[in-house]
Design a protein around this motif. Structure first.
Motif, PDB file in Angstrom:
ATOM      1  N   ARG A   1       0.827  -1.516  -0.638  1.00  0.00           N
ATOM      2  CA  ARG A   1      -0.447   0.071   0.048  1.00  0.00           C
ATOM      3  C   ARG A   1       0.700   0.711   0.320  1.00  0.00           C
ATOM      4  O   ARG A   1       0.509   2.285  -0.188  1.00  0.00           O
ATOM      5  N   VAL A   2       1.924   1.265   0.887  1.00  0.00           N
ATOM      6  CA  VAL A   2       2.625   2.491   0.840  1.00  0.00           C
ATOM      7  C   VAL A   2       3.363   2.633  -0.322  1.00  0.00           C
ATOM      8  O   VAL A   2       3.601   3.269  -1.035  1.00  0.00           O
ATOM      9  N   LEU A   3       4.297   0.979  -1.088  1.00  0.00           N
ATOM     10  CA  LEU A   3       5.241   1.677  -2.343  1.00  0.00           C
ATOM     11  C   LEU A   3       4.055   1.846  -3.037  1.00  0.00           C
ATOM     12  O   LEU A   3       4.327   2.419  -4.441  1.00  0.00           O
ATOM     13  N   ALA A   4       3.271   1.761  -3.008  1.00  0.00           N
ATOM     14  CA  ALA A   4       1.744   2.459  -4.360  1.00  0.00           C
ATOM     15  C   ALA A   4       1.486   2.821  -4.705  1.00  0.00           C
ATOM     16  O   ALA A   4       0.917   3.546  -5.994  1.00  0.00           O
ATOM     17  N   LEU A   5       2.201   4.503  -3.781  1.00  0.00           N
ATOM     18  CA  LEU A   5       2.541   5.567  -3.639  1.00  0.00           C
ATOM     19  C   LEU A   5       3.119   5.889  -4.843  1.00  0.00           C
ATOM     20  O   LEU A   5       2.371   6.967  -5.651  1.00  0.00           O
ATOM     21  N   GLN A   6       4.031   5.344  -4.737  1.00  0.00           N
ATOM     22  CA  GLN A   6       5.156   5.670  -6.265  1.00  0.00           C
ATOM     23  C   GLN A   6       4.233   6.031  -7.455  1.00  0.00           C
ATOM     24  O   GLN A   6       5.239   6.985  -8.249  1.00  0.00           O
ATOM     25  N   GLN A   7       3.717   5.237  -7.897  1.00  0.00           N
ATOM     26  CA  GLN A   7       2.802   5.480  -9.010  1.00  0.00           C
ATOM     27  C   GLN A   7       1.853   6.621  -8.963  1.00  0.00           C
ATOM     28  O   GLN A   7       1.663   7.900  -9.905  1.00  0.00           O
ATOM     29  N   ASP A   8       1.076   7.000  -8.160  1.00  0.00           N
ATOM     30  CA  ASP A   8       0.588   8.555  -8.339  1.00  0.00           C
ATOM     31  C   ASP A   8       1.877   9.559  -8.153  1.00  0.00           C
ATOM     32  O   ASP A   8       1.699  10.374  -8.900  1.00  0.00           O
ATOM     33  N   ALA A   9       2.547   9.177  -7.595  1.00  0.00           N
ATOM     34  CA  ALA A   9       4.304  10.396  -7.117  1.00  0.00           C
ATOM     35  C   ALA A   9       4.123  10.380  -9.079  1.00  0.00           C
ATOM     36  O   ALA A   9       4.807  11.810  -8.832  1.00  0.00           O
ATOM     37  N   LEU A  10       4.879   9.081  -9.263  1.00  0.00           N
ATOM     38  CA  LEU A  10       5.691   9.634 -11.182  1.00  0.00           C
ATOM     39  C   LEU A  10       4.449  10.206 -11.421  1.00  0.00           C
ATOM     40  O   LEU A  10       4.554  10.851 -12.515  1.00  0.00           O
ATOM     41  N   ALA A  11       3.300   9.963 -11.442  1.00  0.00           N
ATOM     42  CA  ALA A  11       1.493  10.496 -12.574  1.00  0.00           C
ATOM     43  C   ALA A  11       2.214  12.025 -12.358  1.00  0.00           C
ATOM     44  O   ALA A  11       1.950  12.565 -13.467  1.00  0.00           O
ATOM     45  N   HIS A  12       2.502  12.653 -10.909  1.00  0.00           N
ATOM     46  CA  HIS A  12       2.592  13.918 -10.909  1.00  0.00           C
ATOM     47  C   HIS A  12       3.741  14.610 -11.566  1.00  0.00           C
ATOM     48  O   HIS A  12       4.033  15.578 -11.380  1.00  0.00           O
ATOM     49  N   ASP A  13       4.709  13.337 -11.574  1.00  0.00           N
ATOM     50  CA  ASP A  13       5.722  14.134 -11.133  1.00  0.00           C
ATOM     51  C   ASP A  13       7.023  14.387  -9.693  1.00  0.00           C
ATOM     52  O   ASP A  13       7.464  15.643  -9.914  1.00  0.00           O
ATOM     53  N   PHE A  14       5.986  14.258  -9.266  1.00  0.00           N
ATOM     54  CA  PHE A  14       6.498  14.442  -7.906  1.00  0.00           C
ATOM     55  C   PHE A  14       7.827  13.628  -6.685  1.00  0.00           C
ATOM     56  O   PHE A  14       7.651  12.709  -6.662  1.00  0.00           O
ATOM     57  N   PRO A  15       8.807  13.632  -6.876  1.00  0.00           N
ATOM     58  CA  PRO A  15       9.393  12.902  -5.963  1.00  0.00           C
ATOM     59  C   PRO A  15       9.519  12.728  -4.516  1.00  0.00           C
ATOM     60  O   PRO A  15       8.951  13.390  -4.104  1.00  0.00           O
ATOM     61  N   LEU A  16       9.129  11.442  -4.542  1.00  0.00           N
ATOM     62  CA  LEU A  16       8.634  11.319  -3.002  1.00  0.00           C
ATOM     63  C   LEU A  16       9.706   9.854  -2.483  1.00  0.00           C
ATOM     64  O   LEU A  16      10.369   8.779  -3.707  1.00  0.00           O
ATOM     65  N   CYS A  17       9.626   9.532  -1.257  1.00  0.00           N
ATOM     66  CA  CYS A  17      10.574   9.118  -0.513  1.00  0.00           C
ATOM     67  C   CYS A  17       8.692   8.250  -0.230  1.00  0.00           C
ATOM     68  O   CYS A  17       8.575   8.417   0.828  1.00  0.00           O
ATOM     69  N   ALA A  18       8.578   7.016  -0.268  1.00  0.00           N
ATOM     70  CA  ALA A  18       7.650   6.099   0.637  1.00  0.00           C
ATOM     71  C   ALA A  18       7.879   4.344   0.547  1.00  0.00           C
ATOM     72  O   ALA A  18       8.743   3.755  -0.640  1.00  0.00           O
ATOM     73  N   PHE A  19       8.319   4.502   1.656  1.00  0.00           N
ATOM     74  CA  PHE A  19       9.019   3.453   1.986  1.00  0.00           C
ATOM     75  C   PHE A  19       8.116   2.542   3.470  1.00  0.00           C
ATOM     76  O   PHE A  19       7.339   3.717   4.596  1.00  0.00           O
ATOM     77  N   ALA A  20       8.295   1.781   4.430  1.00  0.00           N
ATOM     78  CA  ALA A  20       8.002   1.829   5.597  1.00  0.00           C
ATOM     79  C   ALA A  20       8.762   0.960   6.340  1.00  0.00           C
ATOM     80  O   ALA A  20       9.756  -0.128   6.487  1.00  0.00           O
ATOM     81  N   MET A  21       7.429   1.380   8.024  1.00  0.00           N
ATOM     82  CA  MET A  21       9.098   0.194   9.056  1.00  0.00           C
ATOM     83  C   MET A  21       8.618  -0.512   9.891  1.00  0.00           C
ATOM     84  O   MET A  21       8.049  -1.169   9.323  1.00  0.00           O
ATOM     85  N   GLY A  22       9.106  -0.930  10.484  1.00  0.00           N
ATOM     86  CA  GLY A  22       9.299  -2.445  10.446  1.00  0.00           C
ATOM     87  C   GLY A  22      10.348  -3.462  10.297  1.00  0.00           C
ATOM     88  O   GLY A  22      10.546  -3.483   9.013  1.00  0.00           O
ATOM     89  N   ARG A  23       9.794  -4.986  10.407  1.00  0.00           N
ATOM     90  CA  ARG A  23      10.940  -6.450  10.189  1.00  0.00           C
ATOM     91  C   ARG A  23       9.375  -6.210   8.661  1.00  0.00           C
ATOM     92  O   ARG A  23      10.521  -6.392   7.866  1.00  0.00           O
ATOM     93  N   ALA A  24       8.536  -6.218   8.246  1.00  0.00           N
ATOM     94  CA  ALA A  24       7.742  -6.520   6.902  1.00  0.00           C
ATOM     95  C   ALA A  24       8.425  -5.566   6.750  1.00  0.00           C
ATOM     96  O   ALA A  24       7.866  -5.443   5.154  1.00  0.00           O
ATOM     97  N   GLY A  25       8.538  -4.216   6.428  1.00  0.00           N
ATOM     98  CA  GLY A  25       9.440  -2.936   5.820  1.00  0.00           C
ATOM     99  C   GLY A  25      10.032  -3.052   5.501  1.00  0.00           C
ATOM    100  O   GLY A  25      10.520  -2.447   4.559  1.00  0.00           O
ATOM    101  N   THR A  26      10.595  -3.526   5.837  1.00  0.00           N
ATOM    102  CA  THR A  26      12.195  -4.255   5.626  1.00  0.00           C
ATOM    103  C   THR A  26      12.711  -4.233   3.891  1.00  0.00           C
ATOM    104  O   THR A  26      13.312  -3.815   3.758  1.00  0.00           O
ATOM    105  N   ILE A  27      11.554  -4.066   3.761  1.00  0.00           N
ATOM    106  CA  ILE A  27      12.190  -5.414   1.596  1.00  0.00           C
ATOM    107  C   ILE A  27      11.596  -3.811   1.480  1.00  0.00           C
ATOM    108  O   ILE A  27      12.448  -3.765  -0.026  1.00  0.00           O
ATOM    109  N   SER A  28      10.904  -2.910   1.669  1.00  0.00           N
ATOM    110  CA  SER A  28      10.461  -1.792   1.320  1.00  0.00           C
ATOM    111  C   SER A  28      11.841  -0.404   1.010  1.00  0.00           C
ATOM    112  O   SER A  28      11.513   0.704  -0.128  1.00  0.00           O
ATOM    113  N   ARG A  29      12.380  -0.482   2.215  1.00  0.00           N
ATOM    114  CA  ARG A  29      13.665   1.027   1.920  1.00  0.00           C
ATOM    115  C   ARG A  29      14.338   0.292   1.029  1.00  0.00           C
ATOM    116  O   ARG A  29      15.081   1.084  -0.041  1.00  0.00           O
ATOM    117  N   PHE A  30      14.948  -1.260   0.218  1.00  0.00           N
ATOM    118  CA  PHE A  30      15.420  -1.933  -0.632  1.00  0.00           C
ATOM    119  C   PHE A  30      14.765  -1.619  -1.994  1.00  0.00           C
ATOM    120  O   PHE A  30      15.263  -0.838  -2.625  1.00  0.00           O
TER     121      PHE A  30
END
Length: 233
Positions: free
Chosen positions: A163-192
């Motif tokens: 759900r967090v990573l999906a924000l990148q699609q909207d940000a890219l559509a608006h040409d808006f640079p975005l850092c989007a990822f999740a904390m916690g053990r489950a979220g570690t992969i999103s940082r990569f």
């Protein structure tokens, strides 16, 4: 630069002393693109010499206690320190979306006066809001005058991470640079993963003991993952 696909690597440093910051960061400078100095973790945040000594762009952050940081002083003092960091040469500055609008405007004006960029951020340490709330947060960031957005939540499931990573699609559509990822053990992969999904930047720690957020990868481990990916058949 160590830019992978589109994303930058930022090492986040929280230390009480500017000399410790320099000695700790120097060995990893070839592996990162940006150095985040957490002013809220310093005994004396007068870090102009520290910024000048670093051969990489500096991101100045002064995270208040109400958003997971260590700053407990007044909001005016907090913002004045961020503005000072810009005068000292910081190329990026982080200001929370929940900061009073007049103080946000003060930082944005000061940053642009010094040809620096403003990251407007939102951190949720309790969970991951639903998609509608996340997209509303993104819309607020884009309307705030931010150069870059940063939305970080706490995830306990794969669905929340996606759900967090999906924000990148909207940000890219608006040409808006975005850092989007999740904390916690489950979220570690999103940082990569965010490095390859249009994310502007991911944050890494000097060591596991020096992580500034739950689930943060170390610079060395992040580069090990990048190395494995680069060597795929």
């Amino acid at each position: 630069m160590t830019m992978t696909a589109q994303g930058l690597i930022c090492v986040s440093v929280a230390s009480e002393d500017k000399h410790h910051i320099l000695s700790a960061v120097t060995p990893v400078l070839p592996l990162v693109d940006v150095v985040e100095i957490r002013l809220d973790g310093m005994r004396d945040p007068q870090c102009g010499q520290c910024i000048a000594a670093l051969d990489k762009p500096v991101l100045a952050t002064n995270r208040p206690a109400w958003e997971g940081g260590q700053w407990t002083g007044s909001e005016e003092e907090r913002v004045n320190l961020l503005c000072a960091a810009l005068r000292w040469g910081a190329r990026y500055v982080d200001v929370e979306l929940a900061t009073a609008s007049e103080l946000q405007a003060q930082i944005i004006q000061e940053a642009h006066r010094h040809q620096a960029k403003v990251i407007v951020s939102s951190h949720d340490f309790d969970g991951t809001p639903d998609a509608a709330q996340l997209h509303a947060t993104l819309q607020q960031m884009m309307a705030s005058g931010a150069d870059i957005g940063k939305i970080v939540t706490t995830a306990v499931s794969a669905a929340e991470v996606l759900r967090v990573l999906a924000l990148q699609q909207d940000a890219l559509a608006h040409d808006f640079p975005l850092c989007a990822f999740a904390m916690g053990r489950a979220g570690t992969i999103s940082r990569f993963a965010t490095l390859f999904l249009g994310g502007f930047m991911t944050y890494a720690a000097l060591s596991e003991a020096q992580a500034t957020a739950p689930g943060q990868l170390t610079v060395d481990n992040l580069h090990r993952l990048l190395s494995l990916l680069d060597h795929r058949p």
